[in-house]
Design an enzyme around this catalytic site. Structure first.
Site, short mmCIF file in Angstrom:
data_model
loop_
_atom_site.label_atom_id
_atom_site.label_comp_id
_atom_site.label_asym_id
_atom_site.label_seq_id
_atom_site.Cartn_x
_atom_site.Cartn_y
_atom_site.Cartn_z
N CYS A 139 0.81 -1.22 0.00
CA CYS A 139 0.00 0.00 0.00
C CYS A 139 0.84 1.27 0.00
CB CYS A 139 -0.92 0.01 1.22
SG CYS A 139 -2.17 -1.30 1.21
N SER A 140 2.10 1.17 0.34
CA SER A 140 2.96 2.36 0.34
C SER A 140 3.60 2.63 -1.02
CB SER A 140 4.06 2.21 1.39
OG SER A 140 4.98 1.18 1.04
#
Length: 358
Positions: A139-140
């Protein structure tokens, strides 16, 4: 200094109500009626109202192996990536032949060559474009990509770089897995893609639209957290690893990381008027709010994105960024902080400043 010339979020197909997705998907995940009932309760509290999916809903009864799911990922993901990239390049007024770096990120499918290789021919990029495919940032990845492109362009004032994120999370749902983590993820994650065009400080910017400058970035890896977020790679594909400790981790550490990023520019949290926060889930958003002492208005775009799309992994924060720019934020001279969290556990922060509109 680099500038965000354009952001293009894309979503596949129509929006499906959460309840309709449950009707189709939950029988594939859990045979036990009590576990399906638990899943519906979890999904009702997920903050997600609708999601977009890469395949028509009835098709989810079909893929029964990692190979089949991944073939869908490559096919559907490449088309979405092309759509997002074309839209972003056109909005930025950048000719594909002028792109110097292509950074591609995904954690929901794999390929060798990766999807970015196909984009070179489809988009008409130069044969010597520098490609950087990434898997594992989770997700980063969108926020990390912005930071890496910024670092690349700092010494190339006339350079242009393209970031592409594709996440087809629905293709990772694990059949016959009634674990709480799998039940939670089956109601939280959606499908989508996005593309961002960045230019060096001497690149002409589109007229009449907010074009924020990337001022600084920061990466933080929290030691000893490798088992809290990520994938358990199985014969059947990617099994979710999702610890309940994540919100507590952010409450403990995020404020210090943000303050360190801001302090280097003589800023404090109160000086930041715009917050671009990854739509990771209601508890993650609550943790960001509590750690930084923000009011709910600062997180309205994040909550709205989560409600309408679910968590799009690395694309999520880029969709929030697109919504932010559409609203005219950050204003000229105003500050913004973009953030996302991924496996490691890691936090990626980007400091932005609004630029005068020509």
């Amino acid at each position: 200094m680099s500038r965000v010339l354009a952001v293009a979020p894309v979503l596949p197909g129509p929006a499906h109500p959460q309840e309709r997705i449950d009707d189709v998907v939950l029988p594939l995940l859990a045979a036990d009626a009590s576990r399906r009932a638990l899943a519906r309760r979890l999904h009702a509290s997920s903050g997600v109202r609708t999601r977009h999916l890469a395949l028509p809903l009835p098709a989810y009864a079909g893929p029964t192996s990692f190979a089949q799911s991944n073939a869908h990922f490559v096919r559907e993901g490449t088309d979405l990536a092309e759509q997002a990239a074309r839209t972003a390049l056109a909005a930025a007024g950048v000719d594909p032949q002028d792109v110097d770096l292509l950074f591609f990120t995904s954690v929901t499918g794999i390929g060798a060559p990766s999807i970015d290789a196909s984009l070179v021919g489809r988009l008409g990029l130069r044969q010597d474009v520098r490609r950087v495919p990434s898997f594992g940032l989770g997700c980063s990845g969108g926020a990390a990509g912005l930071g890496l492109l910024h670092e690349y362009l700092r010494g190339r004032p006339r350079g242009r770089a393209l970031l592409v994120s594709v996440e087809l999370c629905s293709l990772t749902f694990q059949r016959d897995d009634a674990s709480t983590a799998n039940l939670v993820s089956s109601g939280l994650f959606g499908d989508g893609a996005s593309a961002v065009v960045l230019g060096g400080e001497d690149v002409a910017v589109p007229a009449g639209r907010p074009v924020p400058e990337v001022v600084a970035t920061r990466s933080r890896l929290y030691p000893g957290t490798e088992d809290q977020l990520g994938w358990d790679v199985r014969d059947s594909g990617f099994g979710i690893v999702l610890s309940a400790e994540l919100p507590h981790l952010l409450r403990a550490h995020l404020a210090g990381d943000v303050k360190d990023l801001l302090a280097a520019h003589d800023l404090e949290v109160a000086d930041v008027g715009t917050w671009v926060v990854h739509a990771g889930g209601p508890k993650i958003v609550d943790a960001v709010r509590d750690a930084l002492g923000l009011d709910e208005a600062a997180l309205a775009r994040t909550r709205s994105t989560l409600e309408a799309q679910g968590n799009l992994s690395s694309s999520s924060v880029l969709h929030v960024l697109a919504s932010t720019l559409d609203d005219g934020a950050p204003p000229p001279g105003g500050w913004a902080v973009l953030m996302a969290f991924g496996p490691g556990v890691s936090a990626e922060l980007v400091l932005l400043r609004g630029r005068e509109v020509a």
